[in-house]
Design a protein around this motif. Sequence first.
Motif, PDB file in Angstrom:
ATOM      1  N   GLN A  20      42.563  39.086 -16.053  1.00  0.00           N
ATOM      2  CA  GLN A  20      42.052  38.983 -14.679  1.00  0.00           C
ATOM      3  C   GLN A  20      42.739  37.851 -13.922  1.00  0.00           C
ATOM      4  OE1 GLN A  20      37.809  38.592 -15.153  1.00  0.00           O
ATOM      5  NE2 GLN A  20      37.561  40.719 -15.795  1.00  0.00           N
ATOM      6  N   GLN A  21      42.927  36.715 -14.576  1.00  0.00           N
ATOM      7  CA  GLN A  21      43.617  35.592 -13.940  1.00  0.00           C
ATOM      8  C   GLN A  21      45.078  35.931 -13.658  1.00  0.00           C
ATOM      9  OE1 GLN A  21      42.351  32.689 -12.757  1.00  0.00           O
ATOM     10  NE2 GLN A  21      40.392  33.643 -13.240  1.00  0.00           N
ATOM     11  N   TYR A  22      45.714  36.609 -14.587  1.00  0.00           N
ATOM     12  CA  TYR A  22      47.098  37.044 -14.414  1.00  0.00           C
ATOM     13  C   TYR A  22      47.216  37.988 -13.218  1.00  0.00           C
ATOM     14  CZ  TYR A  22      51.243  39.917 -15.248  1.00  0.00           C
ATOM     15  OH  TYR A  22      52.404  40.616 -15.095  1.00  0.00           O
ATOM     16  N   GLU A  23      46.299  38.958 -13.121  1.00  0.00           N
ATOM     17  CA  GLU A  23      46.333  39.901 -12.000  1.00  0.00           C
ATOM     18  C   GLU A  23      46.111  39.183 -10.668  1.00  0.00           C
ATOM     19  OE1 GLU A  23      43.408  42.704 -13.360  1.00  0.00           O
ATOM     20  OE2 GLU A  23      44.937  43.989 -14.277  1.00  0.00           O
ATOM     21  N   LYS A  24      45.215  38.204 -10.647  1.00  0.00           N
ATOM     22  CA  LYS A  24      44.969  37.436  -9.429  1.00  0.00           C
ATOM     23  C   LYS A  24      46.224  36.666  -9.015  1.00  0.00           C
ATOM     24  CE  LYS A  24      41.068  35.132  -9.150  1.00  0.00           C
ATOM     25  NZ  LYS A  24      40.065  34.034  -9.289  1.00  0.00           N
ATOM     26  N   LEU A  25      46.881  36.042  -9.977  1.00  0.00           N
ATOM     27  CA  LEU A  25      48.112  35.304  -9.720  1.00  0.00           C
ATOM     28  C   LEU A  25      49.207  36.241  -9.225  1.00  0.00           C
ATOM     29  CD1 LEU A  25      49.684  32.591  -9.932  1.00  0.00           C
ATOM     30  CD2 LEU A  25      50.258  33.271 -12.267  1.00  0.00           C
ATOM     31  N   ASN A  26      49.333  37.400  -9.853  1.00  0.00           N
ATOM     32  CA  ASN A  26      50.371  38.354  -9.467  1.00  0.00           C
ATOM     33  C   ASN A  26      50.129  38.951  -8.088  1.00  0.00           C
ATOM     34  OD1 ASN A  26      52.574  38.487 -11.112  1.00  0.00           O
ATOM     35  ND2 ASN A  26      51.801  40.118 -12.392  1.00  0.00           N
ATOM     36  N   ALA A  27      48.885  39.055  -7.677  1.00  0.00           N
ATOM     37  CA  ALA A  27      48.567  39.611  -6.358  1.00  0.00           C
ATOM     38  C   ALA A  27      49.153  38.746  -5.250  1.00  0.00           C
ATOM     39  CB  ALA A  27      47.060  39.747  -6.187  1.00  0.00           C
ATOM     40  N   GLU A  28      49.344  37.466  -5.536  1.00  0.00           N
ATOM     41  CA  GLU A  28      49.876  36.529  -4.552  1.00  0.00           C
ATOM     42  C   GLU A  28      51.404  36.477  -4.553  1.00  0.00           C
ATOM     43  OE1 GLU A  28      48.071  32.911  -5.850  1.00  0.00           O
ATOM     44  OE2 GLU A  28      46.041  33.624  -5.444  1.00  0.00           O
ATOM     45  N   GLU A  30      55.351  38.072  -4.487  1.00  0.00           N
ATOM     46  CA  GLU A  30      56.147  39.180  -3.970  1.00  0.00           C
ATOM     47  C   GLU A  30      56.751  39.981  -5.120  1.00  0.00           C
ATOM     48  OE1 GLU A  30      60.173  39.493  -1.413  1.00  0.00           O
ATOM     49  OE2 GLU A  30      58.569  38.311  -0.490  1.00  0.00           O
ATOM     50  N   THR A  31      57.195  39.278  -6.146  1.00  0.00           N
ATOM     51  CA  THR A  31      57.755  39.909  -7.340  1.00  0.00           C
ATOM     52  C   THR A  31      56.815  39.613  -8.502  1.00  0.00           C
ATOM     53  OG1 THR A  31      59.997  39.516  -6.518  1.00  0.00           O
ATOM     54  CG2 THR A  31      59.763  40.023  -8.860  1.00  0.00           C
ATOM     55  N   PRO A  32      56.299  40.645  -9.179  1.00  0.00           N
ATOM     56  CA  PRO A  32      55.360  40.410 -10.286  1.00  0.00           C
ATOM     57  C   PRO A  32      55.966  39.555 -11.395  1.00  0.00           C
ATOM     58  CG  PRO A  32      55.451  42.742  -9.721  1.00  0.00           C
ATOM     59  CD  PRO A  32      56.549  42.059  -8.961  1.00  0.00           C
ATOM     60  N   ILE A  33      55.137  38.747 -11.996  1.00  0.00           N
ATOM     61  CA  ILE A  33      55.526  37.921 -13.125  1.00  0.00           C
ATOM     62  C   ILE A  33      55.285  38.725 -14.394  1.00  0.00           C
ATOM     63  CG2 ILE A  33      55.034  35.799 -14.400  1.00  0.00           C
ATOM     64  CD1 ILE A  33      53.868  34.702 -11.749  1.00  0.00           C
ATOM     65  N   PRO A  34      56.281  38.850 -15.271  1.00  0.00           N
ATOM     66  CA  PRO A  34      56.056  39.585 -16.522  1.00  0.00           C
ATOM     67  C   PRO A  34      55.044  38.865 -17.410  1.00  0.00           C
ATOM     68  CG  PRO A  34      58.387  39.044 -16.237  1.00  0.00           C
ATOM     69  CD  PRO A  34      57.631  38.355 -15.146  1.00  0.00           C
TER      70      PRO A  34
END
Length: 111
Positions: A20-28, A30-34
């Motif tokens: 959930q924290q990863y998804e929240k961070l990735n939502a912010e 432009e390029t998703p973090i692996p």
Amino acid sequence: DVTSKSDPDTFIQMGSQLMQQYEKLNAEKETPIPLIVNTDGWVKGFGYEILSAIIGAINPGHVVQILGNTKAKSFDMSSHVLLPSECIGSNGKGMQQRHVHVIQSYDGGTF
């Protein structure tokens, strides 16, 4: 310390919270973090059930299984493959297709 053996429910819940924290961070971004999740390798009996729950909670697009050199270190991951027709979850949300990649470990000898 929380481990998969000492407190499996909390261990699985922590994996879900991490996602959930990863998804929240990735939502912010432009390029998703692996994201790479390295599990503990306990794959027999209850360990396999915990691994399956972690895979379900994280819903990865790819699972890499590294086979050991003994039968005791091998297990079937085919139940974790998600085909396009299976990518609608019970909650109605779409899930990504999941691929399982199997590789053989090498532990010994010289090149």
